[in-house]
Write a protein that holds these residues in place. Structure first.
Motif, PDB file in Angstrom:
ATOM      1  N   TYR A 186      48.022  42.009  26.423  1.00 58.86           N
ATOM      2  CA  TYR A 186      46.989  41.543  27.327  1.00 58.86           C
ATOM      3  C   TYR A 186      45.780  41.877  26.811  1.00 58.86           C
ATOM      4  CZ  TYR A 186      44.705  40.229  31.864  1.00 58.86           C
ATOM      5  OH  TYR A 186      44.106  39.942  32.643  1.00 58.86           O
ATOM      6  N   ASP A 187      45.202  42.846  26.313  1.00 59.89           N
ATOM      7  CA  ASP A 187      44.192  43.205  25.583  1.00 59.89           C
ATOM      8  C   ASP A 187      42.947  43.172  26.650  1.00 59.89           C
ATOM      9  OD1 ASP A 187      42.157  44.103  23.953  1.00 59.89           O
ATOM     10  OD2 ASP A 187      42.092  42.107  22.933  1.00 59.89           O
ATOM     11  N   TYR A 188      43.085  43.838  27.672  1.00 60.49           N
ATOM     12  CA  TYR A 188      41.992  43.618  28.737  1.00 60.49           C
ATOM     13  C   TYR A 188      40.618  43.704  28.377  1.00 60.49           C
ATOM     14  CZ  TYR A 188      41.255  48.711  29.800  1.00 60.49           C
ATOM     15  OH  TYR A 188      40.800  50.018  29.601  1.00 60.49           O
ATOM     16  N   PRO A 189      40.254  44.627  27.569  1.00 58.95           N
ATOM     17  CA  PRO A 189      38.866  44.641  26.936  1.00 58.95           C
ATOM     18  C   PRO A 189      38.162  43.329  26.292  1.00 58.95           C
ATOM     19  CG  PRO A 189      40.027  46.742  26.309  1.00 58.95           C
ATOM     20  CD  PRO A 189      41.046  45.855  26.740  1.00 58.95           C
ATOM     21  N   SER A 190      38.980  42.392  26.204  1.00 60.08           N
ATOM     22  CA  SER A 190      38.480  41.169  25.579  1.00 60.08           C
ATOM     23  C   SER A 190      38.607  40.122  26.736  1.00 60.08           C
ATOM     24  CB  SER A 190      39.487  40.793  24.236  1.00 60.08           C
ATOM     25  OG  SER A 190      40.959  40.401  24.669  1.00 60.08           O
ATOM     26  N   GLN A 191      39.111  40.384  27.859  1.00 59.70           N
ATOM     27  CA  GLN A 191      39.178  39.183  28.867  1.00 59.70           C
ATOM     28  C   GLN A 191      37.584  38.966  29.434  1.00 59.70           C
ATOM     29  OE1 GLN A 191      41.774  37.752  29.465  1.00 59.70           O
ATOM     30  NE2 GLN A 191      43.071  38.870  28.209  1.00 59.70           N
ATOM     31  N   GLU A 192      37.582  37.793  29.962  1.00 57.73           N
ATOM     32  CA  GLU A 192      36.126  37.512  30.298  1.00 57.73           C
ATOM     33  C   GLU A 192      35.691  38.161  31.600  1.00 57.73           C
ATOM     34  OE1 GLU A 192      34.075  33.547  32.341  1.00 57.73           O
ATOM     35  OE2 GLU A 192      36.304  33.450  32.484  1.00 57.73           O
ATOM     36  N   TRP A 193      36.859  38.369  32.515  1.00 58.94           N
ATOM     37  CA  TRP A 193      36.559  39.226  33.496  1.00 58.94           C
ATOM     38  C   TRP A 193      35.966  40.616  33.233  1.00 58.94           C
ATOM     39  CZ3 TRP A 193      39.047  43.650  33.981  1.00 58.94           C
ATOM     40  CH2 TRP A 193      40.545  43.751  33.289  1.00 58.94           C
ATOM     41  N   PHE A 194      36.340  41.209  32.022  1.00 60.04           N
ATOM     42  CA  PHE A 194      35.736  42.495  31.650  1.00 60.04           C
ATOM     43  C   PHE A 194      34.534  42.358  30.909  1.00 60.04           C
ATOM     44  CE2 PHE A 194      35.658  46.333  29.051  1.00 60.04           C
ATOM     45  CZ  PHE A 194      36.035  47.355  29.967  1.00 60.04           C
ATOM     46  N   VAL A 195      34.416  41.471  29.931  1.00 61.33           N
ATOM     47  CA  VAL A 195      33.461  41.546  29.062  1.00 61.33           C
ATOM     48  C   VAL A 195      31.955  41.094  29.838  1.00 61.33           C
ATOM     49  CG1 VAL A 195      32.608  40.358  27.002  1.00 61.33           C
ATOM     50  CG2 VAL A 195      35.052  40.944  27.124  1.00 61.33           C
ATOM     51  N   LYS A 196      32.185  40.038  30.658  1.00 63.03           N
ATOM     52  CA  LYS A 196      31.045  39.465  31.154  1.00 63.03           C
ATOM     53  C   LYS A 196      30.020  40.454  31.989  1.00 63.03           C
ATOM     54  CE  LYS A 196      30.312  35.523  29.580  1.00 63.03           C
ATOM     55  NZ  LYS A 196      29.114  34.743  28.845  1.00 63.03           N
ATOM     56  N   PRO A 197      30.824  41.230  33.021  1.00 61.81           N
ATOM     57  CA  PRO A 197      30.241  42.132  33.886  1.00 61.81           C
ATOM     58  C   PRO A 197      29.587  43.404  33.112  1.00 61.81           C
ATOM     59  CG  PRO A 197      32.436  42.289  34.474  1.00 61.81           C
ATOM     60  CD  PRO A 197      32.311  41.102  33.478  1.00 61.81           C
TER      61      PRO A 197
ATOM     62  N   VAL B 192      36.456  51.733  31.049  1.00 65.02           N
ATOM     63  CA  VAL B 192      35.516  51.284  29.488  1.00 65.02           C
ATOM     64  C   VAL B 192      36.413  52.177  28.405  1.00 65.02           C
ATOM     65  CG1 VAL B 192      33.502  51.596  28.209  1.00 65.02           C
ATOM     66  CG2 VAL B 192      33.497  50.989  30.527  1.00 65.02           C
ATOM     67  N   PRO B 193      37.007  51.389  27.535  1.00 62.15           N
ATOM     68  CA  PRO B 193      37.735  52.015  26.445  1.00 62.15           C
ATOM     69  C   PRO B 193      37.002  53.309  25.844  1.00 62.15           C
ATOM     70  CG  PRO B 193      37.768  49.544  26.177  1.00 62.15           C
ATOM     71  CD  PRO B 193      36.737  49.990  27.047  1.00 62.15           C
ATOM     72  N   GLY B 194      37.659  54.468  25.715  1.00 59.20           N
ATOM     73  CA  GLY B 194      37.230  55.643  25.264  1.00 59.20           C
ATOM     74  C   GLY B 194      36.486  56.383  26.400  1.00 59.20           C
ATOM     75  N   TYR B 195      36.105  56.034  27.519  1.00 60.29           N
ATOM     76  CA  TYR B 195      35.422  56.855  28.495  1.00 60.29           C
ATOM     77  C   TYR B 195      36.241  57.966  28.774  1.00 60.29           C
ATOM     78  CZ  TYR B 195      33.048  58.188  32.754  1.00 60.29           C
ATOM     79  OH  TYR B 195      32.400  58.769  33.602  1.00 60.29           O
ATOM     80  N   ASN B 196      37.462  58.037  28.988  1.00 63.92           N
ATOM     81  CA  ASN B 196      38.417  59.020  29.363  1.00 63.92           C
ATOM     82  C   ASN B 196      39.365  59.359  28.221  1.00 63.92           C
ATOM     83  OD1 ASN B 196      40.853  60.407  30.312  1.00 63.92           O
ATOM     84  ND2 ASN B 196      40.015  60.240  32.154  1.00 63.92           N
ATOM     85  N   LYS B 197      39.123  60.644  27.520  1.00 64.13           N
ATOM     86  CA  LYS B 197      39.765  61.092  26.043  1.00 64.13           C
ATOM     87  C   LYS B 197      41.100  60.849  26.195  1.00 64.13           C
ATOM     88  CE  LYS B 197      35.501  63.391  24.574  1.00 64.13           C
ATOM     89  NZ  LYS B 197      35.157  64.606  24.216  1.00 64.13           N
ATOM     90  N   ARG B 198      41.788  61.259  27.536  1.00 63.46           N
ATOM     91  CA  ARG B 198      43.294  61.394  27.759  1.00 63.46           C
ATOM     92  C   ARG B 198      43.623  59.920  27.717  1.00 63.46           C
ATOM     93  NH1 ARG B 198      44.322  64.293  32.898  1.00 63.46           N
ATOM     94  NH2 ARG B 198      46.391  63.788  32.216  1.00 63.46           N
ATOM     95  N   HIS B 199      43.017  59.067  28.393  1.00 62.32           N
ATOM     96  CA  HIS B 199      43.564  57.746  28.628  1.00 62.32           C
ATOM     97  C   HIS B 199      42.760  56.704  28.077  1.00 62.32           C
ATOM     98  CE1 HIS B 199      46.565  59.278  31.132  1.00 62.32           C
ATOM     99  NE2 HIS B 199      45.612  59.838  31.608  1.00 62.32           N
ATOM    100  N   PRO B 200      42.288  56.628  26.763  1.00 69.34           N
ATOM    101  CA  PRO B 200      41.390  55.723  25.831  1.00 69.34           C
ATOM    102  C   PRO B 200      41.379  54.158  26.578  1.00 69.34           C
ATOM    103  CG  PRO B 200      42.431  56.868  24.392  1.00 69.34           C
ATOM    104  CD  PRO B 200      43.320  57.270  25.836  1.00 69.34           C
ATOM    105  N   LEU B 201      42.479  53.840  26.927  1.00 64.65           N
ATOM    106  CA  LEU B 201      42.678  52.560  27.563  1.00 64.65           C
ATOM    107  C   LEU B 201      43.652  52.592  28.893  1.00 64.65           C
ATOM    108  CD1 LEU B 201      43.605  50.094  24.582  1.00 64.65           C
ATOM    109  CD2 LEU B 201      41.591  50.364  26.048  1.00 64.65           C
ATOM    110  N   LEU B 202      42.989  52.338  30.030  1.00 66.74           N
ATOM    111  CA  LEU B 202      43.541  52.435  31.389  1.00 66.74           C
ATOM    112  C   LEU B 202      43.170  51.331  32.440  1.00 66.74           C
ATOM    113  CD1 LEU B 202      45.277  54.445  33.174  1.00 66.74           C
ATOM    114  CD2 LEU B 202      43.136  55.446  33.726  1.00 66.74           C
ATOM    115  N   SER B 203      44.274  50.753  32.746  1.00 73.57           N
ATOM    116  CA  SER B 203      43.837  49.840  33.646  1.00 73.57           C
ATOM    117  C   SER B 203      44.828  49.342  34.749  1.00 73.57           C
ATOM    118  CB  SER B 203      43.639  48.312  33.057  1.00 73.57           C
ATOM    119  OG  SER B 203      43.226  47.155  33.905  1.00 73.57           O
ATOM    120  N   PRO B 204      45.068  50.177  35.635  1.00 74.54           N
ATOM    121  CA  PRO B 204      46.287  50.125  36.602  1.00 74.54           C
ATOM    122  C   PRO B 204      45.933  48.975  37.535  1.00 74.54           C
ATOM    123  CG  PRO B 204      44.919  51.980  37.452  1.00 74.54           C
ATOM    124  CD  PRO B 204      44.370  51.467  36.075  1.00 74.54           C
TER     125      PRO B 204
END
Length: 589
Positions: free
Chosen positions: A145-156, A114-126
């Motif tokens: 890619y902007d994964y936080p806007s993808q359906e597979w991230f937003v819907k759940p 989740v964006p901002g959950y980890n302060k060292r890595h605000p955006l992290l998606s290996p």
């Protein structure tokens, strides 16, 4: 003489007129019968098509759900590991690597923080995905890619539960047509910290649905919850059009709109549509939890193609019927009746039944005593069919110092019962030669009857295996009369009733056991013994059996005494059922 000829001529004319009238009535009757047969044939063919389509739909849906369940289970099984690694973000790629490596249906996976959950890595998606020579690690945390806007991230995130995404080509991720199952992962405080995903390619779905062939020219489709065409014979429509867009401008727009609405609503059913004068039947059903809908389209002309053959057969039968009527009338007019032929035919049939009876009796042991050199066992049996051939059976033999024995009663009488008796006895002899478990023998015979029992007949059956060294007897009952056990008293052997053979395939039969001591005996019998009736419709019953068994005799003497008692009780009444008995006397000290 002339007067007699005139009378004969008038008689022939009357017979001819009556014959002609009979032919006309027969023709009309056959025509009406043909129409009725046509109507019912059309109805039956339609029902068969529906059954075939629904069965194929259900089978395909089960196969799809198998992949869906595997994928969801793979994600759920790795939630705990993701929670453990939330404080070690550099290890999160190992979660996805483990999920892809352990689950062949999964082609890619990511743990998207989740964006901002980890302060060292605000955006992290290996992201780990399969490639030809192994696995490849990527990062989805890019501006493109902007994964936080993808359906597979937003819907759940919104639903706070697992979610199957719409099909898509994952540019920057798996680079193939896929769908994603996403699951929210919470930290110790119950806050959603990441989304764990599993990607599955849709190539397998295309192949699976493409192989569905209910009829030669039938085809299948899969649409997503948004109406997107996922699988279709027309490849140009796949992922490029919705159902609503594809059917726009077609003739039967109302039916097609109703079909689209029903499929997107997750309903199960069938509708008829028309396009360019061609009617087709569409059967559809939802795939649970994914939002997809599976459908099979069958042209109606293919469904009813067989009815033309039915019509030809009906016409042929009508012609044959009319010819038969002409032959019958000619037969009546010429007064040609051959009683001699009828009698000869009757005698031939009786001879054939006698041969059939001899063959049937040859299938069961009939030499007594069967084991004259043994002093630990006295055994005798008898079978008396109520008709020329019957449906009762018994069998026994010794293998590895174990006595295998059985008795059975096929429902019904005559030739059908005798045929099923022969099949059951053959199966028993084959299985008992290999197995010592009565329950296994009974279960195998029961399951095999599902393929051959077209007349819905059944067999009550009892079989046992007696260890002649120890007296320990295992047995299994399948709806048969409980045998009598003779110890210091006469009582019924405790049995689980179970179901008769041929009633329910896959039924689990209970196996039981008992220990026989020296001088103990068993009487196995069919209901032709206890239900034998006299002219007053009184039954021989349990009291009649016990009165004979109270006297100790050899096995053969007990069988003879029981047959004599039944014959005396029945008197002049016709036997109503086959009478079969097996008496076993254990004599090992």
């Amino acid at each position: 003489m002339k007067r007699n000829r005139i009378q004969i001529t008038e008689g022939i004319k009357k017979g001819a007129r009556a014959g002609f009238l009979l032919i006309v009535v027969a023709i009309l009757t056959l025509e009406v019968t043909g129409i009725i047969q046509f109507v019912y044939s059309a109805k039956g063919i339609k029902e068969e098509a529906q059954k075939r389509a629904e069965t194929q739909l259900e089978s395909t849906r089960f196969q799809i759900m198998d992949v869906v369940n595997q994928t969801e289970a793979a994600v759920r099984n790795n939630v705990w590991l993701t929670q453990f690694c939330l404080d070690m973000p550099d290890s999160l790629f190992r979660v996805s690597q483990r999920l892809v490596q352990d689950n062949p249906v999964v082609i890619g996976s990511t743990v998207a923080m989740v964006p901002g959950y980890n302060k060292r890595h605000p955006l992290l998606s290996p992201y780990v995905c399969r490639v030809e020579d192994g696995m490849e690690l990527k990062s989805l945390a890019t501006e493109e890619y902007d994964y936080p806007s993808q359906e597979w991230f937003v819907k759940p995130m919104e639903l706070e539960k697992g979610y199957w995404s719409e099909p898509y080509v994952d540019e920057g991720g798996g680079e193939v047509l896929m769908t994603t199952y996403s699951y929210p992962v919470r930290d110790r405080n119950g806050r959603i910290a990441a989304i764990l995903t599993a990607d599955i390619s849709l190539d397998w779905l295309t192949e699976l649905v493409g192989n569905v062939k209910v009829y030669p020219n039938a085809f299948s489709m899969v649409v997503s919850r948004a109406g997107q065409i996922m699988v279709c014979p027309t490849e140009t429509l796949v992922m490029r059009s919705t159902v609503q867009e594809a059917v726009r401008g077609m003739d039967d727009s109302v039916s097609l709109a109703n079909l689209n609405k029903a499929m997107l609503s997750g309903e199960t059913g069938n509708l008829t549509i028309r396009e360019k004068g061609v009617s087709a039947k569409v059967f559809f059903a939802p795939v649970q939890r994914t939002g997809w809908s599976l459908s099979v389209v069958i042209p109606e002309k293919e469904i009813y193609s067989g009815i033309r053959n039915v019509g030809r057969v009906v016409k042929l039968l009508q012609i044959l019927g009319i010819l038969l009527m002409i032959l019958i009338i000619r037969y009546v007019i010429m007064n040609y009746i051959s009683f001699d032929k009828m009698n000869k035919q009757k005698e031939r049939m009786q001879g054939e039944l006698k041969v059939a009876s001899d063959i049937q009796m040859a299938m069961v042991p009939k030499i007594f005593p069967p084991f004259p050199k043994r002093d630990d066992l006295d055994l005798s049996a008898s079978i008396v069919p109520a008709k020329e051939v019957g449906g009762d059976l018994y069998d026994f033999f010794i293998r590895d110092e174990k006595l295998h024995f059985c008795i059975g009663d096929v429902s019904g009488k005559g030739v059908p019962a005798s045929l099923l008796m022969a099949v059951t006895r053959t199966q028993y002899r084959t299985l008992a030669a290999q197995h010592d478990s009565p329950a296994q023998i009974v279960s195998t015979i029961n399951d095999s009857m599902d393929e051959i029992n077209e007349n819905n007949m059944f067999v009550t059956f009892f079989c046992g295996v007696l260890d002649l060294k120890t007296g320990h007897m295992k047995y299994c009952n399948a709806g048969h009369n409980a045998p009598y056990i003779l110890t210091d008293a006469i009582r019924e052997l405790p049995v689980e009733p179970n179901l008769p053979l041929g009633v329910l395939s896959g039924f689990e039969f209970a196996e039981q056991s008992v220990d026989l001591n020296y001088d103990d005996a068993l009487l196995l019998y069919t209901d032709g013994l206890n239900e034998a009736e006299n002219i007053h419709h009184e039954q021989f019953g349990e009291s009649g059996i016990r009165s004979v068994l109270h006297t100790r005799r050899t096995a053969q003497e007990q069988i003879d005494a029981l047959k004599a008692a039944v014959a005396a009780f029945v008197g002049e009444a016709e036997p109503s059922d086959d009478l079969t008995m097996l008496f076993l006397h254990y004599l090992r000290k």
